[in-house]
Each structure stands twice: as structure tokens, then as C-alpha cells.
Design a protein around this motif. Structure first.
Motif, PDB file in Angstrom:
ATOM      1  N   ARG A 128      20.531 -17.178   2.184  1.00 21.02           N
ATOM      2  CA  ARG A 128      19.102 -17.313   1.856  1.00 21.02           C
ATOM      3  C   ARG A 128      18.391 -16.008   2.153  1.00 21.02           C
ATOM      4  N   ARG A 129      17.306 -15.792   1.402  1.00 21.33           N
ATOM      5  CA  ARG A 129      16.520 -14.587   1.653  1.00 21.33           C
ATOM      6  C   ARG A 129      15.807 -14.691   3.000  1.00 21.33           C
ATOM      7  N   VAL A 130      15.677 -13.549   3.676  1.00 23.33           N
ATOM      8  CA  VAL A 130      15.010 -13.525   4.982  1.00 23.33           C
ATOM      9  C   VAL A 130      13.540 -13.939   4.844  1.00 23.33           C
ATOM     10  N   SER A 131      12.936 -13.700   3.668  1.00 24.84           N
ATOM     11  CA  SER A 131      11.536 -14.109   3.468  1.00 24.84           C
ATOM     12  C   SER A 131      11.380 -15.627   3.596  1.00 24.84           C
ATOM     13  N   GLU A 132      12.484 -16.350   3.433  1.00 21.50           N
ATOM     14  CA  GLU A 132      12.421 -17.814   3.571  1.00 21.50           C
ATOM     15  C   GLU A 132      12.768 -18.257   4.989  1.00 21.50           C
ATOM     16  N   TYR A 133      13.139 -17.342   5.837  1.00 22.13           N
ATOM     17  CA  TYR A 133      13.531 -17.704   7.206  1.00 22.13           C
ATOM     18  C   TYR A 133      12.309 -18.032   8.055  1.00 22.13           C
ATOM     19  N   SER A 134      12.511 -18.925   9.021  1.00 23.00           N
ATOM     20  CA  SER A 134      11.482 -19.145  10.039  1.00 23.00           C
ATOM     21  C   SER A 134      11.536 -17.970  11.019  1.00 23.00           C
ATOM     22  N   LYS A 135      10.519 -17.881  11.869  1.00 19.24           N
ATOM     23  CA  LYS A 135      10.488 -16.785  12.851  1.00 19.24           C
ATOM     24  C   LYS A 135      11.717 -16.820  13.755  1.00 19.24           C
ATOM     25  N   GLY A 136      12.087 -18.034  14.186  1.00 14.52           N
ATOM     26  CA  GLY A 136      13.262 -18.171  15.055  1.00 14.52           C
ATOM     27  C   GLY A 136      14.532 -17.712  14.361  1.00 14.52           C
ATOM     28  N   MET A 137      14.639 -18.006  13.069  1.00 17.48           N
ATOM     29  CA  MET A 137      15.829 -17.554  12.325  1.00 17.48           C
ATOM     30  C   MET A 137      15.833 -16.031  12.218  1.00 17.48           C
ATOM     31  N   ARG A 138      14.654 -15.456  12.016  1.00 18.54           N
ATOM     32  CA  ARG A 138      14.601 -13.978  11.946  1.00 18.54           C
ATOM     33  C   ARG A 138      15.000 -13.363  13.288  1.00 18.54           C
ATOM     34  N   GLN A 139      14.551 -13.997  14.389  1.00 18.78           N
ATOM     35  CA  GLN A 139      14.937 -13.479  15.706  1.00 18.78           C
ATOM     36  C   GLN A 139      16.449 -13.519  15.875  1.00 18.78           C
ATOM     37  N   ARG A 140      17.043 -14.635  15.427  1.00 19.11           N
ATOM     38  CA  ARG A 140      18.493 -14.767  15.606  1.00 19.11           C
ATOM     39  C   ARG A 140      19.239 -13.766  14.721  1.00 19.11           C
ATOM     40  N   LEU A 141      18.706 -13.544  13.502  1.00 20.06           N
ATOM     41  CA  LEU A 141      19.341 -12.548  12.638  1.00 20.06           C
ATOM     42  C   LEU A 141      19.209 -11.147  13.246  1.00 20.06           C
ATOM     43  N   ALA A 142      18.054 -10.889  13.860  1.00 19.16           N
ATOM     44  CA  ALA A 142      17.855  -9.577  14.499  1.00 19.16           C
ATOM     45  C   ALA A 142      18.854  -9.397  15.639  1.00 19.16           C
ATOM     46  N   LEU A 143      19.149 -10.476  16.364  1.00 16.79           N
ATOM     47  CA  LEU A 143      20.147 -10.371  17.441  1.00 16.79           C
ATOM     48  C   LEU A 143      21.515 -10.036  16.847  1.00 16.79           C
ATOM     49  N   ALA A 144      21.863 -10.704  15.745  1.00 20.44           N
ATOM     50  CA  ALA A 144      23.146 -10.407  15.100  1.00 20.44           C
ATOM     51  C   ALA A 144      23.184  -8.942  14.660  1.00 20.44           C
ATOM     52  N   ALA A 145      22.079  -8.460  14.081  1.00 23.13           N
ATOM     53  CA  ALA A 145      22.038  -7.068  13.617  1.00 23.13           C
ATOM     54  C   ALA A 145      22.178  -6.108  14.794  1.00 23.13           C
ATOM     55  N   ALA A 146      21.548  -6.461  15.926  1.00 23.07           N
ATOM     56  CA  ALA A 146      21.625  -5.587  17.102  1.00 23.07           C
ATOM     57  C   ALA A 146      23.045  -5.542  17.664  1.00 23.07           C
ATOM     58  N   MET A 147      23.813  -6.591  17.367  1.00 22.48           N
ATOM     59  CA  MET A 147      25.160  -6.668  17.942  1.00 22.48           C
ATOM     60  C   MET A 147      26.237  -6.129  17.010  1.00 22.48           C
ATOM     61  N   ILE A 148      25.822  -5.583  15.869  1.00 21.32           N
ATOM     62  CA  ILE A 148      26.795  -5.254  14.822  1.00 21.32           C
ATOM     63  C   ILE A 148      27.844  -4.245  15.300  1.00 21.32           C
ATOM     64  N   GLY A 149      27.473  -3.333  16.151  1.00 18.19           N
ATOM     65  CA  GLY A 149      28.429  -2.325  16.631  1.00 18.19           C
ATOM     66  C   GLY A 149      29.085  -2.706  17.935  1.00 18.19           C
ATOM     67  N   ASP A 150      29.077  -3.986  18.289  1.00 17.93           N
ATOM     68  CA  ASP A 150      29.652  -4.469  19.545  1.00 17.93           C
ATOM     69  C   ASP A 150      29.168  -3.632  20.737  1.00 17.93           C
ATOM     70  N   PRO A 151      27.835  -3.561  20.915  1.00 18.54           N
ATOM     71  CA  PRO A 151      27.281  -2.651  21.926  1.00 18.54           C
ATOM     72  C   PRO A 151      27.576  -3.091  23.361  1.00 18.54           C
ATOM     73  N   ASP A 152      27.614  -2.112  24.252  1.00 21.84           N
ATOM     74  CA  ASP A 152      27.786  -2.405  25.681  1.00 21.84           C
ATOM     75  C   ASP A 152      26.474  -2.882  26.292  1.00 21.84           C
ATOM     76  N   LEU A 153      25.376  -2.466  25.680  1.00 16.34           N
ATOM     77  CA  LEU A 153      24.046  -2.741  26.235  1.00 16.34           C
ATOM     78  C   LEU A 153      23.125  -3.251  25.129  1.00 16.34           C
ATOM     79  N   LEU A 154      22.452  -4.356  25.402  1.00 20.91           N
ATOM     80  CA  LEU A 154      21.445  -4.870  24.469  1.00 20.91           C
ATOM     81  C   LEU A 154      20.078  -4.753  25.118  1.00 20.91           C
ATOM     82  N   ILE A 155      19.129  -4.179  24.410  1.00 20.78           N
ATOM     83  CA  ILE A 155      17.756  -4.054  24.895  1.00 20.78           C
ATOM     84  C   ILE A 155      16.872  -4.867  23.962  1.00 20.78           C
TER      85      ILE A 155
END
Ligand SMILES: Nc1ncnc2c1ncn2[C@@H]1O[C@H](COP(=O)(O)OP(=O)(O)OP(=O)(O)O)[C@@H](O)[C@H]1O
Ligand SMILES: [Mg+2]
Length: 296
Positions: A128-155
Motif C-alpha cells: 500500500r502507498r504510504v499516503s494511505e498509512y496511519s501515523k503509527g504505520m508510518r512510524q513503524r515503517l520509519a523504524l524498518a527504514a532506520a534498521m535497513i543497514g543492521d545498525p549497531d546504534l538506533l537514535i
């Protein structure tokens, strides 16, 4: 102690006439969840933006994963995942394509995308398009995007904002799981109870300065029960002889038990009727309420 995940020393930042950071010092331990707490305007976002080179600090020293910032940011960004303010998602694209774009932009492969969608619970909504996502879904997608490089540190700047209680619960569990795998997670919030339920370590800032930092467990000590009573001396005598540990404060007593009815029973037995018997606040709560001006 191993190298701290983040070290900040004597950081200063002004925006025109506004002082955002005024000699800020703190250290965040590796491999734990740290809550970065402070009331609105305390300087949390400015600290993160300075650390990551999104704004330029006036002076001070910063290290991320032992690497100086902003000097070493090229190396740092490969190992750090970030969500600051409105996450940079492309609303016209689907969740999955956003993750493909994030991976390509950062130079990482696509192989983790299905696993990350699963991790944040968006597999069913990935097309689904992100424009159809709820705020909570966007937050969760942002977490997935932040984790894409398997980071040691999440801010993560206010990652729980706008999530409903169920969403917050899942998000917190995900973040705790990451720390159990040995990652470092830093979560800012202006909400004390969010952090109490999530963090191992706490850094509290206010008006651009450190207020207190340390393990959450050490800040939750000093519980017990607060008792307000007119006949203070008699109350101390009665409670002590009943085997309860009592400490006198200015205008009240602190009794080292959470069992308020036991206290009332002892006092009533001695003909003393307290005006207040309630759980004493943790030292962290006292610090925080004092800062936010809600000290009642
Ligand atoms: N771009 C900017 N221009 C001018 N002043 C700014 C800017 N960004 C932040 N400030 C000021 O710096 C101070 C710290 O703001 P900051 O956003 O870091 O606080 P915060 O702790 O993240 O607050 P909140 O909980 O509301 O997100 C505030 O006084 C704010 O008004
Ligand atoms: Mg902020």
C-alpha cells in the motif's frame, strides 16, 4: 566500562538569541535502551541533530561509537539508524518501495527487507502507498527504514509519539528485543512513563543541560509510602515499634513499605489518623515533575 555508544561533552548551540544547548554533557552506554528525557524545548532534538551533523553545534565534543562527530560522520552513518522528527518517507510510494529506496540510497542490499517488514508488522500492508498509512504505520515503517543497514546504534526522536497504547506496546517490545541482541537504542521522550517502561538507562536534560543520568533501577529506588500526620513523633514511635523503617522528612514521613493499609492499621491502633498515605514517588519522577513544573 566499554566504549560508550554516545559521549557528549560541553556542547553549546544557539539559534539566534535562543540558547538550545548550554554546556550539555552526557554518556550513553552501549548495548542497552537509553531514555533521553526532558520537557518540551529541553534540547533533545537539537542534541540529536548536532550529534548527526544535521545542525552545527557552536562548540563541544561529541563521539558516536567511539568515533568523533561530525568529523567521522561518513563512518558513523553506516553504523547508525535514525528517526528524527517527521521520518523521511516518500508518501506516493508503497512501504516496500520506500525500503528499497532507503537501502539503495544508503548502499545496502535488499535481502533484509522481507524480514524487516515482518519485524515491524507491515508485511500485509507493504504494497500500500504510504499516503494511505496511519501515523503509527508510518512510524513503524520509519523504524524498518532506520534498521535497513543492521545498525549497531538506533537514535529515535520521540518514536512513540502518535502511537496508540497497543502500538506503543509492540514498538517497545521491538526496541527491547534489539537491545537483547546487543544493539544500542536511544529513545527521546517528554513522557516519563514511556521511558520508565522501556529503558535500562536514563539521561534527563532540561534547558540545554544535564539534570541527571544513570541506570533506571537506581532512580526508581526510594519508593515506599509517604505519610502525612500531625503527631509526627508519636507516629514515628508507633511505626518503629511495629517493625517498620521510618524516615522523617520536613513535613512528612517516608515508610519503607508499599503496604499502606499496614501503616494505617498501626497508626490507628495508636490513636493517630494520617491525612495522607500514598505511594512515594521515585526519585526520577520527583526530578521530572520538578522540572516540568507539575510538582504537586
Ligand atoms: N530551528 C530552530 N530555530 C530556532 N530555535 C530552535 C530551532 N530548533 C530548536 N530551537 C529552540 O531550541 C530549544 C530546544 O529545542 P529542541 O527542539 O531541541 O527541544 P526538544 O527537547 O526536542 O523539545 P520537544 O520535546 O518539544 O521536541 C527550544 O527553545 C527551541 O525553541
Ligand atoms: Mg524534539
Amino acid at each position: 566500562m566499554s566504549v560508550p555508544a554516545i559521549r557528549v561533552s560541553d556542547l553549546h548551540k544557539t539559534y539566534g538569541k535562543t540558547t538550545a544547548l548550554s554546556g550539555l554533557d552526557f554518556e550513553i552506554p552501549a548495548g542497552q535502551v537509553t531514555g533521553f528525557l526532558g520537557p518540551n524545548g529541553a534540547g533533545k532534538t537539537t542534541s540529536f541533530r548536532s550529534l548527526l551533523g544535521l545542525t552545527r553545534a557552536d562548540s563541544g565534543e561529541m563521539e558516536i561509537l567511539g568515533i568523533p562527530s561530525p568529523g567521522g560522520l561518513r563512518e558513523i552513518t553506516k553504523r547508525v539508524g535514525v528517526i528524527i522528527e517527521e521520518p523521511g518517507l516518500i508518501r506516493a510510494l508503497t512501504g516496500r518501495v520506500n525500503l528499497l529506496v532507503a537501502a539503495d540510497t544508503l548502499g545496502f542490499g535488499h535481502e533484509r527487507i522481507p524480514e524487516l517488514l515482518e519485524f515491524v508488522g507491515l508485511t500485509a500492508d507493504a504494497n500500500r502507498r504510504v499516503s494511505e498509512y496511519s501515523k503509527g504505520m508510518r512510524q513503524r515503517l520509519a523504524l524498518a527504514a532506520a534498521m535497513i543497514g543492521d545498525p549497531d546504534l538506533l537514535i529515535l526522536d520521540e518514536p512513540l509519539d502518535g502511537l496508540d497504547p497497543a502500538g506503543q506496546h509492540v514498538f517497545k517490545a521491538r526496541l527491547r528485543g534489539l537491545a537483547e541482541e546487543g544493539k544500542t537504542v536511544v529513545v527521546s521522550s517528554h513522557n516519563l512513563s514511556d521511558i520508565e517502561a522501556l529503558a535500562d538507562y536514563v539521561v534527563v536534560i532540561d534547558r540545554g543541560r544535564l539534570v541527571t543520568q544513570g541506570p533506571l533501577s537506581s532512580m526508581l529506588d526510594g519508593g515506599g509510602t509517604r505519610v502525612e500526620v500531625v503527631e509526627i513523633d508519636q507516629a514515628v514511635a508507633a511505626l518503629s515499634s511495629a517493625g517498620l523503617e521510618v524516615t522523617r522528612a520536613d513535613d512528612h514521613l517516608r515508610v519503607a513499605t508499599e503496604d499502606g493499609s499496614a501503616i494505617v492499621r498501626v497508626l490507628a491502633g495508636a490513636g493517630i489518623y494520617p491525612s495522607v498515605v500514598r505511594p512515594a514517588r521515585s526519585s526520577l519522577e520527583q526530578v521530572f515533575l520538578g522540572m516540568t513544573g507539575n510538582d504537586s
